[in-house]
Scaffold this motif. Structure first.
Motif, PDB file in Angstrom:
ATOM      1  N   VAL A 218      22.446   7.491 -24.190  1.00  0.00           N
ATOM      2  CA  VAL A 218      21.985   6.698 -23.053  1.00  0.00           C
ATOM      3  C   VAL A 218      22.068   5.198 -23.318  1.00  0.00           C
ATOM      4  N   VAL A 221      25.614   4.146 -22.746  1.00  0.00           N
ATOM      5  CA  VAL A 221      25.978   4.103 -21.321  1.00  0.00           C
ATOM      6  C   VAL A 221      25.342   2.900 -20.636  1.00  0.00           C
ATOM      7  N   GLN A 222      24.086   2.584 -20.982  1.00  0.00           N
ATOM      8  CA  GLN A 222      23.435   1.399 -20.411  1.00  0.00           C
ATOM      9  C   GLN A 222      24.203   0.133 -20.770  1.00  0.00           C
ATOM     10  N   ALA A 224      27.332  -0.050 -21.476  1.00  0.00           N
ATOM     11  CA  ALA A 224      28.591  -0.020 -20.732  1.00  0.00           C
ATOM     12  C   ALA A 224      28.397  -0.533 -19.301  1.00  0.00           C
ATOM     13  N   CYS A 225      27.307  -0.137 -18.665  1.00  0.00           N
ATOM     14  CA  CYS A 225      27.024  -0.609 -17.304  1.00  0.00           C
ATOM     15  C   CYS A 225      26.882  -2.129 -17.266  1.00  0.00           C
ATOM     16  N   MET A 364      30.210   5.184 -27.433  1.00  0.00           N
ATOM     17  CA  MET A 364      29.822   5.572 -26.074  1.00  0.00           C
ATOM     18  C   MET A 364      29.904   4.397 -25.112  1.00  0.00           C
ATOM     19  N   THR A 365      29.699   3.178 -25.617  1.00  0.00           N
ATOM     20  CA  THR A 365      29.825   2.001 -24.764  1.00  0.00           C
ATOM     21  C   THR A 365      31.250   1.876 -24.243  1.00  0.00           C
ATOM     22  N   GLY A 368      31.980   4.945 -21.945  1.00  0.00           N
ATOM     23  CA  GLY A 368      31.276   4.779 -20.677  1.00  0.00           C
ATOM     24  C   GLY A 368      31.884   3.683 -19.825  1.00  0.00           C
ATOM     25  N   LEU A 372      33.424   4.007 -16.084  1.00  0.00           N
ATOM     26  CA  LEU A 372      32.955   3.142 -15.005  1.00  0.00           C
ATOM     27  C   LEU A 372      34.100   2.374 -14.364  1.00  0.00           C
TER      28      LEU A 372
END
Length: 411
Positions: A218, A221-222, A224-225, A364-365, A368, A372
């Motif tokens: 998580v 992913v955060q 990455a956003c 994951m970054t 993700g 996105l």
């Protein structure tokens, strides 16, 4: 200089500030990438992948060293735990004659008392190979960094092999991988005690193995956003995904801490728990900043303030929880310590876990962010085809009516 430039790119909070070199621009132009925004993205992506290579190679090297040269440290502790469980069951749950085997004679909690099944050998081989999936995939993706489609597929395969397979294997009971040898001298209580001891041993082992995977998903992913939001400030999709994911992450952490609180608790744990739960909720509290298009320098500054609040709160929570973990003792055994006979995690274990968590989180970054970017592309295509149609006019009228209803103060 190259290492420092790579670090700056990997941890850049605003991807619009990244500048590619002349050689990189030449390679990107040869690959057909001309727009500066996409050039910035691919250059940042390459920098993060190089950092992932460094972290995962060091982490894998430490893990390989532990497996080859330190196989008995943790087994000594597990043997002591097994002996204490035997003593407990003999006192509290007597069934049949007590064992004439001294606890000290059972001090070797090793594979001498068990044999590996075919499934266990396959599972161990898959688990061992999964250690090397991330560094190999990151290296290949960094080598062919201008080819987005190919490298993205490489990373997806590595994600399945390194993230999902270990979780699936952890769902299998330990009895599928090992069979106990029984010469008929054990009483029913001792058999039950050994089964519980083995279950605790492999449960603790899988908890340690899977912890970096769980803690990296998580947050990666955060991150990455946030990176895609700064790269494409006009897009609202990354912000909404960030706001939607944050409360669910807080709930997952809450369940984890509630379970730990039943075993051990304290002021450091309680305050650290509250801070760690509060950190992702900053994105929900300031959803108006995260979800709107960033069109002015003031909006970028506001986003940086929110990121700073999350980072500071997370760092404070991590420090408090480390103090708490360092002081935990269960049945005379510490979670963290220097002695192999009295602690489950040693300094080399902590270094390996930290490197693995950071490497997996940064991996994951990138993955993700790739997803996105493709989601933004799909949304842009669909909106472009949708605008100007009769359905778009009807949708616009419905939203205009909803705006009046939502802002009306008349009951």
């Amino acid at each position: 200089m190259f290492f420092l430039a790579t670090l700056r790119r990997a941890f850049a909070s605003n991807l619009q500030t990244i500048r590619s070199s002349a050689r990189e621009r030449e390679k990107l132009s040869a690959a057909g990438v001309e727009h500066s925004t996409i050039q910035n993205y691919l250059v940042w992506r390459r920098g993060v992948l190089i950092f992932v290579i460094i972290c995962t190679v060091l982490s894998t090297a430490l893990l390989t060293y532990q497996t080859l040269y330190e196989p008995s440290d943790r087994s000594q502790i597990l043997a002591s735990i097994e002996a204490q469980l035997e003593e407990y069951f003999e006192e509290e749950l007597p069934s049949g004659p007590t064992s004439n085997i001294d606890a000290s004679s059972n001090s070797e909690f090793t594979n001498e008392e068990e044999s590996t099944t075919t499934f266990g050998e396959i599972a161990y081989a898959v688990e061992s190979l999964s250690w090397y999936a991330l560094p190999l995939a990151a290296f290949a993706a960094a080598m062919f960094w201008t080819r987005f489609r190919v490298t993205h597929r490489m990373m997806l395969i590595a994600f399945v092999f390194s993230f999902l397979f270990p979780m699936l294997l952890a769902l299998c009971p330990w009895s599928w991988s090992y069979t106990e040898s029984n010469d008929g001298t054990l009483t029913p209580t001792e058999k039950r005690t050994e089964a519980i001891a083995y279950g605790i041993a492999y449960g603790v082992e899988y908890l340690i193995v899977l912890l970096p995977t769980v803690l990296s998903l998580v947050p990666g992913v955060q991150r990455a956003c946030l990176r895609v939001k700064t790269l494409l400030p006009q897009s609202v999709l990354p912000g909404w995904l960030l706001v939607a994911a944050s409360p669910f992450y807080a709930l997952v952490l809450l369940v984890m801490f509630v379970a730990i609180n039943q075993v051990a608790s304290g002021p450091y744990f309680f305050v650290g728990m509250l801070l760690l739960l509060m950190a992702p909720l900053f994105y929900c509290i300031r959803a108006d900043i995260v979800t709107k298009p960033l069109t002015t320098p003031e909006s970028f500054k506001s986003l940086r303030i929110v990121q700073g609040c999350v980072s500071i709160t997370t760092a404070m929570a991590g420090a408090l929880l480390l103090f708490f973990i360092a002081g935990i003792e269960v049945q005379g055994f510490g979670i963290v310590g220097l002695s192999p006979e009295s602690s489950l995690l040693h300094p080399i274990d902590i270094a390996q876990l930290v490197l693995e968590t950071i490497g997996r989180s940064m991996f994951m970054t990138v993955l993700g962010a790739d997803i996105l970017m493709q989601m933004n592309l799909s949304a842009w295509r669909n909106q472009k085809d949708f605008f100007g149609t009769e359905e778009a006019v009807s949708y616009g009228n419905a939203m205009a009516q909803m705006q009046r209803v939502a802002s009306s103060t008349v009951s």
